[in-house]
Design an enzyme around this catalytic site. Sequence first.
Site, PDB file in Angstrom:
ATOM      1  N   LYS A  77      43.372  43.084   0.323  1.00  0.00           N
ATOM      2  CA  LYS A  77      43.362  41.615   0.014  1.00  0.00           C
ATOM      3  C   LYS A  77      41.992  40.964   0.948  1.00  0.00           C
ATOM      4  O   LYS A  77      42.060  41.353   1.767  1.00  0.00           O
ATOM      5  CB  LYS A  77      45.120  41.076   0.073  1.00  0.00           C
ATOM      6  CG  LYS A  77      44.844  39.575  -0.501  1.00  0.00           C
ATOM      7  CD  LYS A  77      46.374  39.488  -0.465  1.00  0.00           C
ATOM      8  CE  LYS A  77      46.590  37.848  -1.651  1.00  0.00           C
ATOM      9  NZ  LYS A  77      48.363  37.861  -1.397  1.00  0.00           N
ATOM     10  N   SER A 152      50.389  37.303  -5.857  1.00  0.00           N
ATOM     11  CA  SER A 152      49.259  37.356  -5.929  1.00  0.00           C
ATOM     12  C   SER A 152      48.237  38.195  -5.327  1.00  0.00           C
ATOM     13  O   SER A 152      47.041  38.385  -5.662  1.00  0.00           O
ATOM     14  CB  SER A 152      48.507  35.713  -5.283  1.00  0.00           C
ATOM     15  OG  SER A 152      48.981  36.328  -3.906  1.00  0.00           O
ATOM     16  N   SER A 176      53.908  37.551  -3.577  1.00  0.00           N
ATOM     17  CA  SER A 176      52.744  38.391  -3.611  1.00  0.00           C
ATOM     18  C   SER A 176      52.788  39.393  -3.312  1.00  0.00           C
ATOM     19  O   SER A 176      52.131  39.415  -3.931  1.00  0.00           O
ATOM     20  CB  SER A 176      51.736  37.292  -3.157  1.00  0.00           C
ATOM     21  OG  SER A 176      51.777  36.185  -4.115  1.00  0.00           O
TER      22      SER A 176
END
Length: 481
Positions: A77, A152, A176
Amino acid sequence: MNLKISALEYIQEVKNGNISAEDFVAKTIEQIKNIDDKLHAFLSVNDSAVDQAREIDKKIKSGNKVGDCFGMPISIKDNLCIKGNKTTCASKMLENFVAPYDATVITKLKQQDAIFVGNVNMDEFAMGLTTEFSAYGPSKNPWNTEYVPGGSSGGSAVSVSAFECVASLGSDTGGSVRNPASFCSTVGYKPTYGLISRFGLISYANSIEQIGPLTRTVKDSAFLLNLISGIDPNDNTTIDNGDEDYLSGIDTGIEGKKIGIIKEMIGEGIDPAVLSATKEAISKLEKLGAVCEEVSLDMVKYSVAAYYTITATEAGSNLARYDNLRYGYDFSVEGYEFNSYISKARRKFGPEVTRRMILGGFVPSAGHAGKYFLKALKVKNKLTKEVNEAFKNFDLLIAPTVPILPFKIGEKIDDPVSLFLVDINTVTANLTGKPAISIPFSHSNGLPIGIQLLADSNQDKLLLRAAYALEQTVTLPGVPI
Ligand code: GLN
């Protein structure tokens, strides 16, 4: 070359000499090049991944010691620092930021010969749950590219689900990791708070967030947890887990375990397909010998409000450093006085981060803190007490990961409150610090449904064991890409 294998299968194949790290990584990079235009999981791709894999093959051939990952391709990420890599948090504010050091999880994975194939998309600064708030455009759900992949850590889930890597690391502040895992049919795991070091994770709301793996199987998550968990002098919230082996005993079943069905997470607003999947999961767990019973957590109804109040406050303080002086350097201070300069600099944030910054300035401010921030902390404490009470009677808790199915890109983007409410089933684990996992369980109209299990603090091993047991009862269709 079969890119669909799990992390543990990959390791076995390399160990057996059936595949080389170089071939597998090269194929993975090819897959990214072929498919990512359609999915937009990646913000950057590591050009030297294949060279790195070749070096690992050399180590294997020469009989030198090789790390446990054997060149496994992993995506990261874009809020986790890899030294020398651009790390943007999917924000224009950090468009040119190059990380000066490795996050602890990155150091640990490098030591184990993992290969980072690229940085993956996310909602800007991890605020959101659809990946639509990325300043670089949304990621698409591989199960149907008109739909959001969740967020996310949307890029993480998409890249695992579309075979653009074997596993990924995301971060979970309020769901997330679990939310995109559920929407893309991967496993997503948020460990007990403190089990994984957050050093080098760009902070959003550091009192509740954790880094977590997104993988194809539960065993792969346990494997990664073995590699990246443990105490870290650079993060004083980390806990000593005594080098626990999360894979050992993972297949010993859940006979006799008591599982609480969280009443408030299967009520109003739940999609009928999600409800019936949850009921099916419960009956499968019962067949495995677990005893399931409803439990009420009254404070869950205030959890989303408390979560957004607390996270906005922490974000307001954590993101104060992005003033275009310490990060950015986009325009000169010439001709500005302080306030106009800062307000121009802050316009680099997208709409969701701006919304949180405004909220984060307001809710803890003098005259309002008692009404909002302090009240939210009270809810957090009461919820934690309730959940602790529940764990006196139950070994595990169950709920759908997300109460609704993945929705169309653009469908909710203009309605922040309706988006916030989608987090109702995930924020409890963060506010209470408990571990939670999303397991791919079912589909409705070709869209994935994930089931969530929660355990008490430091019961990650039991949680993974139960998740593994449930996973063994499920056969799912392949992703249509
Ligand atoms: N949707 C939540 C938020 O926007 C959760 C995000 C996360 O876990 N990083 O804050």
